[in-house]
Design a protein around this motif. Structure first.
Motif, PDB file in Angstrom:
ATOM      1  N   PHE A   1      13.087  66.956  87.103  1.00  0.00           N
ATOM      2  CA  PHE A   1      12.897  65.961  86.060  1.00  0.00           C
ATOM      3  C   PHE A   1      11.429  65.600  85.936  1.00  0.00           C
ATOM      4  CE2 PHE A   1      17.382  65.549  86.747  1.00  0.00           C
ATOM      5  CZ  PHE A   1      17.845  65.421  85.446  1.00  0.00           C
ATOM      6  N   LYS A   2      10.982  65.492  84.697  1.00  0.00           N
ATOM      7  CA  LYS A   2       9.593  65.138  84.403  1.00  0.00           C
ATOM      8  C   LYS A   2       9.453  63.667  84.057  1.00  0.00           C
ATOM      9  CE  LYS A   2       8.371  69.442  84.709  1.00  0.00           C
ATOM     10  NZ  LYS A   2       7.804  69.914  85.938  1.00  0.00           N
ATOM     11  N   ARG A   3      10.373  63.173  83.204  1.00  0.00           N
ATOM     12  CA  ARG A   3      10.291  61.768  82.805  1.00  0.00           C
ATOM     13  C   ARG A   3      11.578  61.333  82.116  1.00  0.00           C
ATOM     14  NH1 ARG A   3       8.937  61.218  77.294  1.00  0.00           N
ATOM     15  NH2 ARG A   3       8.349  63.175  76.363  1.00  0.00           N
ATOM     16  N   ILE A   4      11.683  60.028  81.978  1.00  0.00           N
ATOM     17  CA  ILE A   4      12.782  59.413  81.252  1.00  0.00           C
ATOM     18  C   ILE A   4      12.201  58.875  79.956  1.00  0.00           C
ATOM     19  CG2 ILE A   4      14.497  57.563  81.264  1.00  0.00           C
ATOM     20  CD1 ILE A   4      14.506  57.730  84.312  1.00  0.00           C
ATOM     21  N   GLY A   5      12.836  59.213  78.826  1.00  0.00           N
ATOM     22  CA  GLY A   5      12.362  58.739  77.533  1.00  0.00           C
ATOM     23  C   GLY A   5      12.817  57.316  77.238  1.00  0.00           C
ATOM     24  N   ALA A   6      12.482  56.850  76.041  1.00  0.00           N
ATOM     25  CA  ALA A   6      12.826  55.496  75.621  1.00  0.00           C
ATOM     26  C   ALA A   6      14.319  55.397  75.304  1.00  0.00           C
ATOM     27  CB  ALA A   6      12.010  55.107  74.391  1.00  0.00           C
ATOM     28  N   PRO A   7      15.041  54.503  75.988  1.00  0.00           N
ATOM     29  CA  PRO A   7      16.473  54.372  75.740  1.00  0.00           C
ATOM     30  C   PRO A   7      16.754  53.682  74.407  1.00  0.00           C
ATOM     31  CG  PRO A   7      15.776  52.988  77.594  1.00  0.00           C
ATOM     32  CD  PRO A   7      14.566  53.657  77.058  1.00  0.00           C
ATOM     33  N   LEU A   8      17.929  53.965  73.853  1.00  0.00           N
ATOM     34  CA  LEU A   8      18.366  53.365  72.601  1.00  0.00           C
ATOM     35  C   LEU A   8      19.754  52.778  72.816  1.00  0.00           C
ATOM     36  CD1 LEU A   8      17.962  52.929  69.541  1.00  0.00           C
ATOM     37  CD2 LEU A   8      19.068  55.137  69.211  1.00  0.00           C
ATOM     38  N   ALA A   9      19.894  51.463  72.617  1.00  0.00           N
ATOM     39  CA  ALA A   9      21.166  50.779  72.833  1.00  0.00           C
ATOM     40  C   ALA A   9      21.843  50.469  71.502  1.00  0.00           C
ATOM     41  CB  ALA A   9      20.935  49.484  73.613  1.00  0.00           C
ATOM     42  N   ARG A  10      23.182  50.520  71.519  1.00  0.00           N
ATOM     43  CA  ARG A  10      23.965  50.198  70.327  1.00  0.00           C
ATOM     44  C   ARG A  10      25.312  49.635  70.772  1.00  0.00           C
ATOM     45  NH1 ARG A  10      24.836  55.378  71.488  1.00  0.00           N
ATOM     46  NH2 ARG A  10      26.865  56.301  71.154  1.00  0.00           N
ATOM     47  N   ARG A  11      26.016  48.993  69.858  1.00  0.00           N
ATOM     48  CA  ARG A  11      27.356  48.495  70.125  1.00  0.00           C
ATOM     49  C   ARG A  11      28.374  49.551  69.724  1.00  0.00           C
ATOM     50  NH1 ARG A  11      28.217  44.749  73.574  1.00  0.00           N
ATOM     51  NH2 ARG A  11      30.253  44.531  72.649  1.00  0.00           N
ATOM     52  N   SER A  12      29.442  49.666  70.509  1.00  0.00           N
ATOM     53  CA  SER A  12      30.569  50.536  70.198  1.00  0.00           C
ATOM     54  C   SER A  12      31.827  49.761  70.586  1.00  0.00           C
ATOM     55  CB  SER A  12      30.472  51.857  70.969  1.00  0.00           C
ATOM     56  OG  SER A  12      31.581  52.680  70.682  1.00  0.00           O
ATOM     57  N   GLY A  13      32.394  49.051  69.627  1.00  0.00           N
ATOM     58  CA  GLY A  13      33.536  48.190  69.926  1.00  0.00           C
ATOM     59  C   GLY A  13      33.130  47.096  70.886  1.00  0.00           C
ATOM     60  N   ASP A  14      33.847  46.988  71.992  1.00  0.00           N
ATOM     61  CA  ASP A  14      33.546  45.970  73.000  1.00  0.00           C
ATOM     62  C   ASP A  14      32.481  46.415  73.995  1.00  0.00           C
ATOM     63  OD1 ASP A  14      35.406  44.227  71.937  1.00  0.00           O
ATOM     64  OD2 ASP A  14      37.022  44.925  73.244  1.00  0.00           O
ATOM     65  N   TYR A  15      31.919  47.574  73.812  1.00  0.00           N
ATOM     66  CA  TYR A  15      30.976  48.151  74.778  1.00  0.00           C
ATOM     67  C   TYR A  15      29.566  48.219  74.208  1.00  0.00           C
ATOM     68  CZ  TYR A  15      35.300  49.547  76.990  1.00  0.00           C
ATOM     69  OH  TYR A  15      36.537  49.530  77.567  1.00  0.00           O
ATOM     70  N   THR A  16      28.603  48.187  75.106  1.00  0.00           N
ATOM     71  CA  THR A  16      27.212  48.487  74.767  1.00  0.00           C
ATOM     72  C   THR A  16      26.940  49.876  75.307  1.00  0.00           C
ATOM     73  OG1 THR A  16      26.551  46.169  74.922  1.00  0.00           O
ATOM     74  CG2 THR A  16      24.800  47.832  75.090  1.00  0.00           C
ATOM     75  N   VAL A  17      26.574  50.796  74.435  1.00  0.00           N
ATOM     76  CA  VAL A  17      26.301  52.177  74.832  1.00  0.00           C
ATOM     77  C   VAL A  17      24.807  52.416  74.710  1.00  0.00           C
ATOM     78  CG1 VAL A  17      26.753  54.610  74.356  1.00  0.00           C
ATOM     79  CG2 VAL A  17      28.578  52.931  74.056  1.00  0.00           C
ATOM     80  N   VAL A  18      24.232  52.975  75.776  1.00  0.00           N
ATOM     81  CA  VAL A  18      22.795  53.252  75.799  1.00  0.00           C
ATOM     82  C   VAL A  18      22.593  54.749  75.974  1.00  0.00           C
ATOM     83  CG1 VAL A  18      20.585  52.729  76.897  1.00  0.00           C
ATOM     84  CG2 VAL A  18      22.400  50.994  76.875  1.00  0.00           C
ATOM     85  N   ASP A  19      21.817  55.354  75.062  1.00  0.00           N
ATOM     86  CA  ASP A  19      21.419  56.755  75.167  1.00  0.00           C
ATOM     87  C   ASP A  19      20.044  56.805  75.820  1.00  0.00           C
ATOM     88  OD1 ASP A  19      23.714  57.415  73.816  1.00  0.00           O
ATOM     89  OD2 ASP A  19      22.732  57.744  71.901  1.00  0.00           O
ATOM     90  N   VAL A  20      19.924  57.625  76.865  1.00  0.00           N
ATOM     91  CA  VAL A  20      18.676  57.726  77.615  1.00  0.00           C
ATOM     92  C   VAL A  20      18.215  59.182  77.619  1.00  0.00           C
ATOM     93  CG1 VAL A  20      17.546  57.324  79.842  1.00  0.00           C
ATOM     94  CG2 VAL A  20      19.421  55.824  79.111  1.00  0.00           C
ATOM     95  N   PRO A  21      17.102  59.505  76.930  1.00  0.00           N
ATOM     96  CA  PRO A  21      16.580  60.873  76.975  1.00  0.00           C
ATOM     97  C   PRO A  21      16.059  61.203  78.377  1.00  0.00           C
ATOM     98  CG  PRO A  21      15.650  59.653  75.121  1.00  0.00           C
ATOM     99  CD  PRO A  21      16.346  58.662  76.009  1.00  0.00           C
ATOM    100  N   LEU A  22      16.472  62.359  78.889  1.00  0.00           N
ATOM    101  CA  LEU A  22      16.054  62.827  80.207  1.00  0.00           C
ATOM    102  C   LEU A  22      15.316  64.147  80.017  1.00  0.00           C
ATOM    103  CD1 LEU A  22      19.480  62.187  81.958  1.00  0.00           C
ATOM    104  CD2 LEU A  22      17.463  60.708  82.026  1.00  0.00           C
ATOM    105  N   ILE A  23      14.028  64.165  80.293  1.00  0.00           N
ATOM    106  CA  ILE A  23      13.210  65.355  80.074  1.00  0.00           C
ATOM    107  C   ILE A  23      13.012  66.048  81.416  1.00  0.00           C
ATOM    108  CG2 ILE A  23      10.973  66.216  79.335  1.00  0.00           C
ATOM    109  CD1 ILE A  23      12.449  63.038  77.894  1.00  0.00           C
ATOM    110  N   ALA A  24      13.412  67.331  81.451  1.00  0.00           N
ATOM    111  CA  ALA A  24      13.344  68.117  82.679  1.00  0.00           C
ATOM    112  C   ALA A  24      12.514  69.371  82.444  1.00  0.00           C
ATOM    113  CB  ALA A  24      14.748  68.479  83.148  1.00  0.00           C
ATOM    114  N   GLY A  25      12.299  70.113  83.505  1.00  0.00           N
ATOM    115  CA  GLY A  25      11.468  71.307  83.443  1.00  0.00           C
ATOM    116  C   GLY A  25      11.979  72.379  82.496  1.00  0.00           C
TER     117      GLY A  25
END
Length: 135
Positions: A59-83
């Motif tokens: 792994f090289k770095r973690i990108g900027a996460p993006l959070a959103r609502r999905s029903g009763d849940y908060t879902v966060v997408d996290v970019p993971l940059i690897a070799g």
């Protein structure tokens, strides 16, 4: 009634994937609700993470996460940059702030990318925005 996204959701998801990258499983356990926080679950997750990490490279770095609502849940997408490419980590937090689901999609699909996408997930794939995923 619309619920707001907890202000710390993106930071918590980023920190969670940071713990996974550093293989600090014990540090990640308290984030999961009771049904996911046992040793059997963490062992299963650790195996899935290592398989994904072996194919992605270091792994090289973690990108900027993006959070959103999905029903009763908060879902966060996290970019993971690897070799050897990029992945997307997804975390679903329940209303109590505990991890209710988790997924890793590798490689991250770009337009016209012919590579098959591999998905490792725990929990309900529909909560994570994966549809009715079959592995």
């Amino acid at each position: 009634m619309t619920q707001d996204i907890p202000p710390d959701a993106a930071d918590r998801a980023r920190a969670l994937f940071g713990d996974f990258i550093e293989r600090r499983w014990g540090e990640a356990r308290p984030e999961f609700d009771a049904r996911w926080g046992d040793h059997v679950f963490m062992d299963r997750f650790a195996r899935g993470w290592r398989d994904m990490a072996d194919s992605a490279g270091s792994f090289k770095r973690i990108g900027a996460p993006l959070a959103r609502r999905s029903g009763d849940y908060t879902v966060v997408d996290v970019p993971l940059i690897a070799g050897r490419g990029e992945a997307i980590g997804k975390v679903a937090f329940d209303t109590a702030g505990k991890v209710a689901g988790l997924a890793i999609k590798y490689p991250r699909r770009h337009r016209l990318d012919p590579r098959p996408v591999r998905i490792f997930f725990l929990g309900n794939p529909e909560i994570l925005g994966l549809g009715r995923t079959r592995i």
